[in-house]
Motif scaffolding. Structure first.
Motif, mmCIF file in Angstrom:
data_model
loop_
_atom_site.group_PDB
_atom_site.id
_atom_site.type_symbol
_atom_site.label_atom_id
_atom_site.label_comp_id
_atom_site.label_asym_id
_atom_site.label_seq_id
_atom_site.Cartn_x
_atom_site.Cartn_y
_atom_site.Cartn_z
ATOM 1 N N GLN A 21 0.844 -1.196 0.000
ATOM 2 C CA GLN A 21 0.000 0.000 0.000
ATOM 3 C C GLN A 21 0.878 1.245 0.000
ATOM 4 O O GLN A 21 0.964 1.969 0.989
ATOM 5 C CB GLN A 21 -0.943 -0.019 1.205
ATOM 6 N N LYS A 22 1.528 1.451 -1.126
ATOM 7 C CA LYS A 22 2.452 2.574 -1.246
ATOM 8 C C LYS A 22 2.382 3.130 -2.651
ATOM 9 O O LYS A 22 2.536 2.384 -3.624
ATOM 10 C CB LYS A 22 3.882 2.103 -0.916
ATOM 11 N N LYS A 23 2.125 4.432 -2.777
ATOM 12 C CA LYS A 23 1.998 5.071 -4.078
ATOM 13 C C LYS A 23 3.367 5.510 -4.601
ATOM 14 O O LYS A 23 4.323 5.664 -3.852
ATOM 15 C CB LYS A 23 1.071 6.289 -3.983
ATOM 16 N N PRO A 56 -10.549 6.542 -6.877
ATOM 17 C CA PRO A 56 -10.874 5.174 -6.418
ATOM 18 C C PRO A 56 -12.135 4.610 -7.053
ATOM 19 O O PRO A 56 -12.252 3.389 -7.228
ATOM 20 C CB PRO A 56 -11.022 5.329 -4.907
ATOM 21 N N VAL A 57 -13.090 5.463 -7.413
ATOM 22 C CA VAL A 57 -14.314 4.989 -8.053
ATOM 23 C C VAL A 57 -13.999 4.433 -9.436
ATOM 24 O O VAL A 57 -14.460 3.348 -9.818
ATOM 25 C CB VAL A 57 -15.362 6.121 -8.140
ATOM 26 N N LYS A 58 -13.203 5.175 -10.202
ATOM 27 C CA LYS A 58 -12.826 4.696 -11.535
ATOM 28 C C LYS A 58 -11.968 3.442 -11.444
ATOM 29 O O LYS A 58 -12.140 2.499 -12.225
ATOM 30 C CB LYS A 58 -12.089 5.797 -12.303
ATOM 31 N N CYS A 59 -11.053 3.424 -10.493
ATOM 32 C CA CYS A 59 -10.213 2.237 -10.312
ATOM 33 C C CYS A 59 -11.070 1.016 -10.009
ATOM 34 O O CYS A 59 -10.818 -0.084 -10.529
ATOM 35 C CB CYS A 59 -9.211 2.460 -9.183
ATOM 36 N N ALA A 73 -6.112 -1.889 -6.818
ATOM 37 C CA ALA A 73 -6.267 -2.093 -5.376
ATOM 38 C C ALA A 73 -5.124 -1.472 -4.584
ATOM 39 O O ALA A 73 -5.329 -0.931 -3.498
ATOM 40 C CB ALA A 73 -6.372 -3.583 -5.075
ATOM 41 N N SER A 74 -3.908 -1.560 -5.107
ATOM 42 C CA SER A 74 -2.740 -0.968 -4.459
ATOM 43 C C SER A 74 -1.731 -0.630 -5.535
ATOM 44 O O SER A 74 -1.827 -1.091 -6.665
ATOM 45 C CB SER A 74 -2.150 -1.927 -3.418
ATOM 46 N N GLY A 75 -0.736 0.178 -5.171
ATOM 47 C CA GLY A 75 0.164 0.666 -6.206
ATOM 48 C C GLY A 75 -0.540 1.713 -7.057
ATOM 49 O O GLY A 75 -1.483 2.368 -6.614
ATOM 50 N N GLN A 162 -0.275 -1.931 -13.900
ATOM 51 C CA GLN A 162 -0.258 -1.681 -12.466
ATOM 52 C C GLN A 162 1.197 -1.706 -12.027
ATOM 53 O O GLN A 162 1.962 -2.624 -12.387
ATOM 54 C CB GLN A 162 -1.044 -2.774 -11.730
ATOM 55 N N VAL A 163 1.607 -0.689 -11.284
ATOM 56 C CA VAL A 163 3.007 -0.598 -10.876
ATOM 57 C C VAL A 163 3.085 -0.186 -9.411
ATOM 58 O O VAL A 163 2.240 0.567 -8.925
ATOM 59 C CB VAL A 163 3.766 0.413 -11.772
ATOM 60 N N GLY A 164 4.087 -0.696 -8.708
ATOM 61 C CA GLY A 164 4.252 -0.332 -7.311
ATOM 62 C C GLY A 164 5.353 -1.155 -6.667
ATOM 63 O O GLY A 164 6.125 -1.846 -7.349
#
Length: 250
Positions: A21-23, A56-59, A73-75, A162-164
């Protein structure tokens, strides 16, 4: 980064489906944007754009379309888009018609621009010790995806990434032997399933030993499975949606 380090990252590419859980930091984001911007482009038309989804809605809606719980969900989630709209607007402002923008040829050039940008993005992210997963599943319902992203005509979302920071260390997935997909001068048409026996055994061992979703499976079994079988899916809309977007009309 040295040449050897870059190649080692490419040779050890692993798809990551679990992220911490890190942007991305602003520095990381800026660097990835600059890498994408320097990607080779057909005829210098630069017919690709990228959406960074932070809503978050679009995601959540893209996650539902993809059917994959880790999407958004994360990243950080990015959508890579074939973008002929921008060049249409440039031509229209100059008093010109759309020219060849509705042709299959120009669309495929846009696809080339976009896919190359995805690979550059992934290579750069992995060189920054980030994990990635390329998402073809965003087009499980292409019409819905375009609606969610509110995309104009002459655009089409090709792939997501998706990246993170990776939250797993999956095993390296074995690829086809080089002699089965690299050829000199002529394409060999007399290929047989028996040529793949050794590779099938390697793939079966990989699935049996991997940490998650263990199963008994082989490469030829997957090719012969429902993945490529005759079935109706939302992806069958692709041609219709492309035409509705004003793409591939001729």
């Amino acid at each position: 980064m040295t040449e050897t380090t870059t190649i080692n990252h490419q040779l050890n590419h692993r798809t990551i489906r679990s992220f911490k859980q890190k942007k991305l930091t602003q520095e990381q984001l800026k660097l990835l944007e600059e890498v994408v911007n320097q990607t080779p482009t057909s005829m210098f038309m630069q017919q690709r754009s990228v959406l960074h989804l932070t809503d978050p809605v679009k995601c959540s809606k893209v996650q539902k379309i993809s059917g994959q719980p880790y999407v958004g969900a994360s990243g950080d989630l990015f959508i890579f888009i074939v973008d002929l709209y921008r060049n249409q607007q440039i031509r229209q402002e100059a008093g010109l018609d759309d020219g060849r923008l509705h042709s299959t040829d120009i669309f495929l050039q846009g696809v080339e621009d976009t896919v190359l940008a995805v690979q550059n993005f992934v290579t750069a992210a992995e060189s920054m010790k980030l994990g990635t997963v390329i998402l073809g599943s965003i087009n499980n319902d292409p019409a819905k995806l375009i609606q969610v992203l509110q995309l104009p005509r002459l655009t089409f979302p090709i792939l997501g990434v998706q990246v993170g920071v990776a939250n797993q260390q999956p095993q390296l997935k074995p690829r086809l032997p080089l002699n089965l997909n690299f050829f000199e001068n002529e394409y060999p048409t007399r290929q047989k399933n028996s040529d793949l026996l050794d590779y099938d055994k390697i793939v079966e061992t990989y699935y049996d030993l991997r940490q998650a979703n263990r199963r008994i499976d082989s490469f030829t079994n997957q090719v012969c499975s429902a993945k490529l079988g005759n079935k109706i899916t939302q992806r069958d809309q692709l041609q219709r949606v492309l035409h509705a977007q004003g793409l591939c009309l001729k």
